[in-house]
Write a protein that holds these residues in place. Sequence first.
Motif, PDB file in Angstrom:
ATOM      1  N   VAL A   1     110.832  33.835   2.987  1.00  0.00           N
ATOM      2  CA  VAL A   1     109.930  34.119   4.323  1.00  0.00           C
ATOM      3  C   VAL A   1     109.966  35.390   4.443  1.00  0.00           C
ATOM      4  O   VAL A   1     111.485  35.515   4.347  1.00  0.00           O
ATOM      5  N   TRP A   2     109.776  36.390   5.238  1.00  0.00           N
ATOM      6  CA  TRP A   2     109.472  37.834   4.988  1.00  0.00           C
ATOM      7  C   TRP A   2     109.178  38.500   6.438  1.00  0.00           C
ATOM      8  O   TRP A   2     108.327  37.954   6.956  1.00  0.00           O
ATOM      9  N   ASP A   3     109.695  39.341   6.894  1.00  0.00           N
ATOM     10  CA  ASP A   3     109.034  39.524   8.797  1.00  0.00           C
ATOM     11  C   ASP A   3     109.423  41.002   9.066  1.00  0.00           C
ATOM     12  O   ASP A   3     110.087  41.930   8.915  1.00  0.00           O
ATOM     13  N   GLY A   4     108.613  41.628   9.480  1.00  0.00           N
ATOM     14  CA  GLY A   4     108.455  42.677  10.231  1.00  0.00           C
ATOM     15  C   GLY A   4     108.045  42.997  10.615  1.00  0.00           C
ATOM     16  O   GLY A   4     106.928  42.454  11.672  1.00  0.00           O
ATOM     17  N   ALA A   5     109.312  43.798  12.225  1.00  0.00           N
ATOM     18  CA  ALA A   5     108.855  44.086  13.296  1.00  0.00           C
ATOM     19  C   ALA A   5     108.844  45.216  13.903  1.00  0.00           C
ATOM     20  O   ALA A   5     110.582  45.231  14.007  1.00  0.00           O
ATOM     21  N   ALA A   6     108.483  46.368  14.269  1.00  0.00           N
ATOM     22  CA  ALA A   6     108.773  47.272  14.459  1.00  0.00           C
ATOM     23  C   ALA A   6     109.729  46.965  16.274  1.00  0.00           C
ATOM     24  O   ALA A   6     109.181  46.654  16.747  1.00  0.00           O
ATOM     25  N   ALA A   7     110.489  48.672  16.071  1.00  0.00           N
ATOM     26  CA  ALA A   7     110.970  48.203  17.500  1.00  0.00           C
ATOM     27  C   ALA A   7     110.700  48.531  18.269  1.00  0.00           C
ATOM     28  O   ALA A   7     111.011  47.968  19.623  1.00  0.00           O
ATOM     29  N   ASN A   8     109.384  48.881  18.664  1.00  0.00           N
ATOM     30  CA  ASN A   8     108.428  49.472  20.425  1.00  0.00           C
ATOM     31  C   ASN A   8     107.496  48.735  19.822  1.00  0.00           C
ATOM     32  O   ASN A   8     105.986  49.290  20.538  1.00  0.00           O
ATOM     33  N   ASP A   9     107.450  47.335  19.589  1.00  0.00           N
ATOM     34  CA  ASP A   9     106.358  46.823  19.020  1.00  0.00           C
ATOM     35  C   ASP A   9     106.043  45.758  20.780  1.00  0.00           C
ATOM     36  O   ASP A   9     107.522  44.446  19.885  1.00  0.00           O
ATOM     37  N   GLU A  10     105.449  45.204  21.584  1.00  0.00           N
ATOM     38  CA  GLU A  10     105.871  44.912  22.247  1.00  0.00           C
ATOM     39  C   GLU A  10     105.684  43.057  22.260  1.00  0.00           C
ATOM     40  O   GLU A  10     106.217  41.976  23.445  1.00  0.00           O
ATOM     41  N   VAL A  11     104.421  43.436  21.013  1.00  0.00           N
ATOM     42  CA  VAL A  11     104.425  41.936  21.041  1.00  0.00           C
ATOM     43  C   VAL A  11     105.515  40.656  20.415  1.00  0.00           C
ATOM     44  O   VAL A  11     105.150  39.439  20.339  1.00  0.00           O
ATOM     45  N   THR A  12     106.570  41.048  19.361  1.00  0.00           N
ATOM     46  CA  THR A  12     107.343  40.850  19.139  1.00  0.00           C
ATOM     47  C   THR A  12     108.304  40.815  19.574  1.00  0.00           C
ATOM     48  O   THR A  12     109.357  40.337  19.667  1.00  0.00           O
ATOM     49  N   GLN A  13     108.865  41.486  21.086  1.00  0.00           N
ATOM     50  CA  GLN A  13     109.262  40.906  21.733  1.00  0.00           C
ATOM     51  C   GLN A  13     109.226  40.064  23.302  1.00  0.00           C
ATOM     52  O   GLN A  13     109.357  39.702  24.317  1.00  0.00           O
ATOM     53  N   LEU A  14     107.605  39.509  23.719  1.00  0.00           N
ATOM     54  CA  LEU A  14     106.848  38.574  24.237  1.00  0.00           C
ATOM     55  C   LEU A  14     108.340  37.289  24.974  1.00  0.00           C
ATOM     56  O   LEU A  14     108.557  36.860  24.555  1.00  0.00           O
ATOM     57  N   PRO A  15     107.990  37.158  26.080  1.00  0.00           N
ATOM     58  CA  PRO A  15     109.600  36.274  26.758  1.00  0.00           C
ATOM     59  C   PRO A  15     108.770  34.804  26.173  1.00  0.00           C
ATOM     60  O   PRO A  15     107.517  34.564  26.503  1.00  0.00           O
ATOM     61  N   SER A  16     109.390  33.994  26.040  1.00  0.00           N
ATOM     62  CA  SER A  16     109.212  32.836  26.423  1.00  0.00           C
ATOM     63  C   SER A  16     108.596  32.348  27.194  1.00  0.00           C
ATOM     64  O   SER A  16     108.565  33.271  28.376  1.00  0.00           O
ATOM     65  N   LYS A  17     107.434  30.913  27.433  1.00  0.00           N
ATOM     66  CA  LYS A  17     106.921  30.655  28.392  1.00  0.00           C
ATOM     67  C   LYS A  17     107.723  30.175  29.625  1.00  0.00           C
ATOM     68  O   LYS A  17     107.563  30.064  30.493  1.00  0.00           O
ATOM     69  N   LEU A  18     109.379  29.811  29.308  1.00  0.00           N
ATOM     70  CA  LEU A  18     110.195  29.418  30.151  1.00  0.00           C
ATOM     71  C   LEU A  18     110.645  30.479  31.050  1.00  0.00           C
ATOM     72  O   LEU A  18     110.469  30.714  32.063  1.00  0.00           O
ATOM     73  N   ASN A  19     110.859  32.002  29.752  1.00  0.00           N
ATOM     74  CA  ASN A  19     111.364  33.295  30.943  1.00  0.00           C
ATOM     75  C   ASN A  19     110.088  33.061  32.007  1.00  0.00           C
ATOM     76  O   ASN A  19     109.951  33.755  32.529  1.00  0.00           O
ATOM     77  N   VAL A  20     108.752  33.201  31.295  1.00  0.00           N
ATOM     78  CA  VAL A  20     107.965  33.605  31.728  1.00  0.00           C
ATOM     79  C   VAL A  20     106.998  32.980  33.252  1.00  0.00           C
ATOM     80  O   VAL A  20     106.757  33.267  34.455  1.00  0.00           O
ATOM     81  N   GLY A  21     107.123  31.734  33.187  1.00  0.00           N
ATOM     82  CA  GLY A  21     107.303  30.241  34.455  1.00  0.00           C
ATOM     83  C   GLY A  21     108.859  31.371  34.958  1.00  0.00           C
ATOM     84  O   GLY A  21     108.252  30.896  36.347  1.00  0.00           O
TER      85      GLY A  21
ATOM     86  N   GLY B   1     108.446  30.194  19.870  1.00  0.00           N
ATOM     87  CA  GLY B   1     109.179  29.760  19.245  1.00  0.00           C
ATOM     88  C   GLY B   1     110.432  30.940  19.407  1.00  0.00           C
ATOM     89  O   GLY B   1     110.435  32.325  19.186  1.00  0.00           O
ATOM     90  N   THR B   2     110.955  30.528  18.106  1.00  0.00           N
ATOM     91  CA  THR B   2     111.952  31.611  17.893  1.00  0.00           C
ATOM     92  C   THR B   2     111.706  33.306  16.840  1.00  0.00           C
ATOM     93  O   THR B   2     110.112  33.226  16.622  1.00  0.00           O
ATOM     94  N   ASP B   3     112.044  33.594  17.746  1.00  0.00           N
ATOM     95  CA  ASP B   3     112.158  35.393  16.669  1.00  0.00           C
ATOM     96  C   ASP B   3     112.060  35.196  15.456  1.00  0.00           C
ATOM     97  O   ASP B   3     112.484  34.905  14.837  1.00  0.00           O
ATOM     98  N   PRO B   4     111.356  35.269  15.039  1.00  0.00           N
ATOM     99  CA  PRO B   4     111.239  35.501  13.347  1.00  0.00           C
ATOM    100  C   PRO B   4     111.924  36.680  12.672  1.00  0.00           C
ATOM    101  O   PRO B   4     112.443  36.476  11.543  1.00  0.00           O
ATOM    102  N   ALA B   5     112.136  37.717  13.338  1.00  0.00           N
ATOM    103  CA  ALA B   5     113.113  39.231  12.999  1.00  0.00           C
ATOM    104  C   ALA B   5     114.571  38.735  13.598  1.00  0.00           C
ATOM    105  O   ALA B   5     115.269  39.374  13.154  1.00  0.00           O
ATOM    106  N   SER B   6     114.777  37.547  13.908  1.00  0.00           N
ATOM    107  CA  SER B   6     116.037  37.251  14.617  1.00  0.00           C
ATOM    108  C   SER B   6     116.729  36.925  13.485  1.00  0.00           C
ATOM    109  O   SER B   6     116.068  36.042  12.477  1.00  0.00           O
ATOM    110  N   GLY B   7     118.501  36.907  13.668  1.00  0.00           N
ATOM    111  CA  GLY B   7     119.240  36.498  12.478  1.00  0.00           C
ATOM    112  C   GLY B   7     118.916  34.139  12.327  1.00  0.00           C
ATOM    113  O   GLY B   7     119.543  33.694  11.623  1.00  0.00           O
TER     114      GLY B   7
END
Length: 524
Positions: free
Chosen positions: A417-437, A466-472
């Motif tokens: 499983v491979w993930d690419g996430a640009a540092a300035n890509d806002e979509v890869t940093q969308l907060p969880s629904k709990l945060n938004v709520g 769910g879990t950020d695919p770019a996270s450890g």
Amino acid sequence: MSEVATVANGLEQNWTGLAAIEAAAALGKQQNDLTAAHEEMLSVGVILHEAVAAFTAAQTELTAALEAARAANCTVEPDGTVTGPPMTEAEHHDIDAAEQRGILVEQIAARISQAVQAADEADTQFAARLNALAGNGHDGSGLNLATANSDLSRLVPGKSGPKAVNSWWNGLSAAEQQTFIHDQPGVYGNMNGIPAVARNEANRIYLGQLLNQFESMPQPLSAADQQKLDGFQAIQTTLDSWGKDNPPLFLLGIGSQGQGRGILAIGNPDRSTNVCAFVPGMTTTLTSIANGDLASAHRLFDSAELVAPSSTTSTIVWLGYDPPPGDPTDPHTLAVMGSWRGQAGGASYDQFLAGIRSTHGSTPLHLTALGHSYGSFTVGQAAQRPGGTGADDIILIGSPGTGAANASQLNVPAGHVWDGAAANDEVTQLPSKLNVGMDSVVGPVLGPAGTAALDNTVDPNQLWFGTDPASGQFGANRFSVANGAALPLLQAHSQYFDPGSSSLTNMAAIVTGDYAKVTLTQPR
């Protein structure tokens, strides 16, 4: 017919001479004609029986969808547009209620659209089959379409997968295959398990039929139908203008279901060592499939050839589902960006990849599932189905999450499983629904400081899905990509396929199985 045979037998026993020979020949022809007519009438019966079943199923689904709309106090316009009831003041401030309302309206609209489309397609398909019988008559070819149709009706609808379809198809004669392709192109062009060459031939015919259908509709078209027509025209233009110097282009899927369906393959997936099926995300339309998304797939194809010149590759852009419309950075869009689209799309994508496996030739196949943005969630949903997608590798780019807690739930071997996430890509940093709520509730009361304090109580590795695919914590291989442009918004989200970019080179290395050439970076 038995009486004709009896007369012929009697003539052979009791009448001789030239006249007897001519009479026997005439009676033999009549017997053949009557036998052919009998077979054609049986075929008509089969077609009408299947047509009744198809129209009844479509009518039942439409009635159920309209009942669901009434129960939810939704308004259904004559063109199928569904509008929810006015929101109360309390609902305007309840993001969960808004999300549920949006999901409900979209589900009802999709059910209505699918039911009407099913009836339209049934009308077109069964009329074509009846016209074919009326126009062709019996030509002595021995083509037993009634038997072939009967075999398929027992085989396909919800009972057998692409392997069984492929076995059935390969058991047909070339003449039977051509008859199915030309009589019912919309069915067989979109059937997983039928080879790419046959699907391409059928879908190019069906695309012409769809263009005729939508161009002949009363004007002006609804916004949804106009978008589909624009997309069909864009795909036809792309097919017509595809240069001879390019690798072959296959139309593996086309349809007007939902927001429109389109699947294009660069290179023949049945004959390529490496196959990558790319699922785009939010705001994708048939028009973008024919243009920007196909261009991305083409750049990945070219990059794969540079990385692995000794192997063959096919890259596919797959729009077999309804991606969410709108801006993923807009909270109002997020409120209705539910999971049902990805779940439904994941089931279809799973079957599509199974079809690629079933039709592939004798050469080894390295299959990669690639999802961008909401498409990565769709790929993740497919991968979490029983048995997974059958892919060897999964690539996630610009991902807001897959719905999985970790990479091990995606049903591919560890480390694939491979993930690419640009540092300035806002979509890869969308907060969880709990945060938004919490932000929507406490923000106006406690201000930014209070909101930040509460946000810290939520796992920072949790994104919208769910879990950020770019996270450890997720456990994917994170490959290096450029940071991307900080402004304008979403610019970095669309740069993963840029020519010469590290992300494109890394994806090509994964697609070709040349993992030693992948440049990795630290997880977030």
